[in-house]
Design a protein around this motif. Sequence first.
Motif, PDB file in Angstrom:
ATOM      1  N   GLN A   1       0.830  -1.205   0.000  1.00  0.00           N
ATOM      2  CA  GLN A   1       0.000   0.000   0.000  1.00  0.00           C
ATOM      3  C   GLN A   1       0.864   1.254   0.000  1.00  0.00           C
ATOM      4  O   GLN A   1       0.343   2.368   0.084  1.00  0.00           O
ATOM      5  CB  GLN A   1      -0.916   0.014   1.216  1.00  0.00           C
ATOM      6  CG  GLN A   1      -0.229   0.275   2.548  1.00  0.00           C
ATOM      7  CD  GLN A   1      -1.219   0.470   3.684  1.00  0.00           C
ATOM      8  OE1 GLN A   1      -2.339   0.012   3.642  1.00  0.00           O
ATOM      9  NE2 GLN A   1      -0.783   1.154   4.713  1.00  0.00           N
TER      10      GLN A   1
ATOM     11  N   MET B   1      -6.874   6.050  -0.431  1.00  0.00           N
ATOM     12  CA  MET B   1      -7.270   4.693  -0.071  1.00  0.00           C
ATOM     13  C   MET B   1      -8.320   4.138  -1.032  1.00  0.00           C
ATOM     14  O   MET B   1      -8.360   2.934  -1.301  1.00  0.00           O
ATOM     15  CB  MET B   1      -7.787   4.661   1.356  1.00  0.00           C
ATOM     16  CG  MET B   1      -6.728   4.928   2.413  1.00  0.00           C
ATOM     17  SD  MET B   1      -5.477   3.625   2.506  1.00  0.00           S
ATOM     18  CE  MET B   1      -6.355   2.396   3.465  1.00  0.00           C
TER      19      MET B   1
ATOM     20  N   ARG C   1      -6.260   2.817  -3.708  1.00  0.00           N
ATOM     21  CA  ARG C   1      -5.607   1.578  -3.276  1.00  0.00           C
ATOM     22  C   ARG C   1      -6.548   0.396  -3.425  1.00  0.00           C
ATOM     23  O   ARG C   1      -6.189  -0.650  -3.960  1.00  0.00           O
ATOM     24  CB  ARG C   1      -5.156   1.686  -1.818  1.00  0.00           C
ATOM     25  CG  ARG C   1      -4.391   0.461  -1.325  1.00  0.00           C
ATOM     26  CD  ARG C   1      -4.355   0.346   0.197  1.00  0.00           C
ATOM     27  NE  ARG C   1      -5.622  -0.144   0.747  1.00  0.00           N
ATOM     28  CZ  ARG C   1      -5.771  -0.609   1.977  1.00  0.00           C
ATOM     29  NH1 ARG C   1      -4.728  -0.644   2.797  1.00  0.00           N
ATOM     30  NH2 ARG C   1      -6.945  -1.030   2.413  1.00  0.00           N
ATOM     31  N   GLU C   2      -7.772   0.576  -2.927  1.00  0.00           N
ATOM     32  CA  GLU C   2      -8.739  -0.510  -2.972  1.00  0.00           C
ATOM     33  C   GLU C   2      -9.100  -0.904  -4.405  1.00  0.00           C
ATOM     34  O   GLU C   2      -9.378  -2.072  -4.676  1.00  0.00           O
ATOM     35  CB  GLU C   2     -10.004  -0.115  -2.214  1.00  0.00           C
ATOM     36  CG  GLU C   2      -9.842  -0.126  -0.708  1.00  0.00           C
ATOM     37  CD  GLU C   2      -9.454  -1.501  -0.201  1.00  0.00           C
ATOM     38  OE1 GLU C   2     -10.242  -2.451  -0.357  1.00  0.00           O
ATOM     39  OE2 GLU C   2      -8.345  -1.630   0.346  1.00  0.00           O
TER      40      GLU C   2
ATOM     41  N   THR D   1      -5.450 -10.961   2.557  1.00  0.00           N
ATOM     42  CA  THR D   1      -5.650  -9.629   1.988  1.00  0.00           C
ATOM     43  C   THR D   1      -6.103  -9.672   0.531  1.00  0.00           C
ATOM     44  O   THR D   1      -6.450  -8.636  -0.036  1.00  0.00           O
ATOM     45  CB  THR D   1      -4.368  -8.780   2.097  1.00  0.00           C
ATOM     46  OG1 THR D   1      -3.355  -9.331   1.262  1.00  0.00           O
ATOM     47  CG2 THR D   1      -3.863  -8.736   3.527  1.00  0.00           C
TER      48      THR D   1
ATOM     49  N   THR E   1       0.219  -4.507   3.617  1.00  0.00           N
ATOM     50  CA  THR E   1       0.120  -3.195   4.263  1.00  0.00           C
ATOM     51  C   THR E   1       1.492  -2.667   4.683  1.00  0.00           C
ATOM     52  O   THR E   1       1.594  -1.513   5.116  1.00  0.00           O
ATOM     53  CB  THR E   1      -0.770  -3.289   5.509  1.00  0.00           C
ATOM     54  OG1 THR E   1      -0.255  -4.291   6.382  1.00  0.00           O
ATOM     55  CG2 THR E   1      -2.199  -3.636   5.123  1.00  0.00           C
TER      56      THR E   1
ATOM     57  N   ASP F   1      -3.461  -1.149   7.928  1.00  0.00           N
ATOM     58  CA  ASP F   1      -3.893  -0.225   6.886  1.00  0.00           C
ATOM     59  C   ASP F   1      -3.638   1.235   7.249  1.00  0.00           C
ATOM     60  O   ASP F   1      -3.677   2.099   6.371  1.00  0.00           O
ATOM     61  CB  ASP F   1      -5.395  -0.428   6.630  1.00  0.00           C
ATOM     62  CG  ASP F   1      -5.718  -1.832   6.176  1.00  0.00           C
ATOM     63  OD1 ASP F   1      -5.793  -2.061   4.966  1.00  0.00           O
ATOM     64  OD2 ASP F   1      -5.884  -2.708   7.043  1.00  0.00           O
TER      65      ASP F   1
ATOM     66  N   PRO G   1     -10.675  -2.666   5.759  1.00  0.00           N
ATOM     67  CA  PRO G   1      -9.284  -3.002   6.042  1.00  0.00           C
ATOM     68  C   PRO G   1      -8.843  -4.192   5.203  1.00  0.00           C
ATOM     69  O   PRO G   1      -9.665  -4.881   4.580  1.00  0.00           O
ATOM     70  CB  PRO G   1      -9.290  -3.338   7.534  1.00  0.00           C
ATOM     71  CG  PRO G   1     -10.694  -3.762   7.814  1.00  0.00           C
ATOM     72  CD  PRO G   1     -11.571  -2.966   6.886  1.00  0.00           C
ATOM     73  N   SER G   2      -7.555  -4.441   5.187  1.00  0.00           N
ATOM     74  CA  SER G   2      -7.018  -5.540   4.389  1.00  0.00           C
ATOM     75  C   SER G   2      -7.241  -6.894   5.031  1.00  0.00           C
ATOM     76  O   SER G   2      -6.999  -7.921   4.390  1.00  0.00           O
ATOM     77  CB  SER G   2      -5.514  -5.317   4.164  1.00  0.00           C
ATOM     78  OG  SER G   2      -5.273  -4.121   3.458  1.00  0.00           O
TER      79      SER G   2
END
Length: 599
Positions: free
Chosen positions: A280, A318, A321-322, A449, A469, A491, A527-528
């Motif tokens: 990340q 974020m 990221r996702e 993850t 992470t 995260d 969250p991961s």
Amino acid sequence: MPGRPELIGGFGAVSSTHWLATAAGMAALERGGNAFDAAVTAGFVLQVVEPHSNGFGGDVSIVLHEARPGRTAVVCGQGPMPRSATTAAFAGLGLNQIPGSGLLAACVPGAFGGWLRLLAEHGTISAADALAPAIGYAETGFPLPADSQKAIAALVPLFAEHWPGSGRAFLHHGAAPGVGARMRNPELAATLRRLVDEGEHARGHRETKIEATIDAFYRGFVAEAMDDYLGRTAVLDSTGRRHRAFLGGDDLDRWHPTVEDPVSLRYRDLTVHKPGPWSQGPVFLQQLALLEDLDLAAMDPGSGRYLHTIVESAKLAMADREAWYGDPDFVPDRLGALLDPAQIARRRALIGEHAVPDPAPSTIGGVSGWVPDVPADEPPSFESDWMGQLQSGMPTIVLRAMVKSGDTCSVAVADRHGNLAAGVPSGGWLKSSPVIPGLGFPLGTRGQTLWLVDGHPNSLMPGKRPRTTLSPTIALRDGKPYLAFGTPGGDRQDVWTLESFLAVTEFGADLQSATETTMFHSDHFPPSFTPRRCRPGTVVLEDNCGPEAVADLRARGHDVELVAPYSMGSKVCMVGVGEDGFLRAGAGPRGKQAYAICR
């Protein structure tokens, strides 16, 4: 709790999440080693003395700067998923998510190879010297940290009844040892000693012996012991059922730690370096790019306006990221598009006076990014508290009094030659899976993850690295060494370290004060770690800011949750080189365990 001094010296600086690791790292420098020798030595000690937060079956991400020839690089100690792990295989088990405990989420354990790759290519000492302190603590004992004790105490029935290898490693006469008890791990000590011996008996130079030590782990007796155990053993996991691992000896045999170029961003007079989108790490760079033109220095860092601005930039980063991050060996690398100035300007325009309730990921090339919406698996009907603990894939243990323990480790080192190293090791913690008989350590669960869906950049594929992470950072100032840092936090790592980084670069804080700044983060995105529960719109804030800031945030549309001052998991470990040439170090006070040394 705050108020430690910034440490200043001219010889070396070490900061880590445990004082014993920090001392071991400084001892390596005192013996003539460089920053990379010290980081490896400290990293191995962390894997012994913080068993609730990391271990030899886990993973590591490392960023380094070598003063000569002036190269900055990343060592990837994130192992891939097994070749036999497929979405169809998990679907056949009736699972929507990869469990966060047990053996199903086990990847190739990359930490051991990652640390030794750093040592071989950039260090000066032998594997025997780098592992000696860790072997010593495993063999003769270390004082059990309070967080380790809490984790063991919460899991006594699991270790005693279902994970007997963990019972042998962590229980004393069937019970949890007390805080500060002398904790030994003779099986782990024997494993490490044999690894060292096999490496030292190899013919050739230092690098050849280190490579032989790596081979003994991934293609020798350690891999054989893992393969034997995993091939015949099904263990209880968070599903309430017993499962065998997909991981096998062939997966270890194929893997080698890699050294890669970092992802970098120019920020004012600094160049900031992070691991690539298999981590990340680029979230940190995206936030900096969004914030650069917002004149942060003109804001009060304790004001609602400042807190709101950082939170909104984090939500946008974020979201990307996702939607877009994944192993670039398997999916297109979108960072060039995400960091493109025109794209950043479009995203920056979304940061207004009020909270964006549902920030969407970037659209790239006319394609909209998407975040999987996967239902959590139904928890088993067990009423035992320890089974409830396993439902979270994080190393945290949540007790009735809401005391949390365990959450990754960190080490950062600077030496007098201008070398910098920052590493974040994690995984393979005592809560993740059973200790493997004869080896003395459990495997990690980083595979959790990954998503069990098709077509997403972070979807499960055989041999693919899960998006980790783990996110260390190195910053250079006009090409010269400046800062190296990292923190535990899952995260939240790239939000918490950003807050400390901005305290230094925008507001002139010293390194120690920067680690003590008020911490906050958004829980908006999943969250991961399983079960991936999120709380859209929620900002968690340590209650050592003024009530005006809290009121301001709420007026802007944030759902603010206040927690006790200095109670978050942030333990930023930071070292650097000042304009005067002196080395500096700080260590976050949260948890009362991270320490820095500088001389």
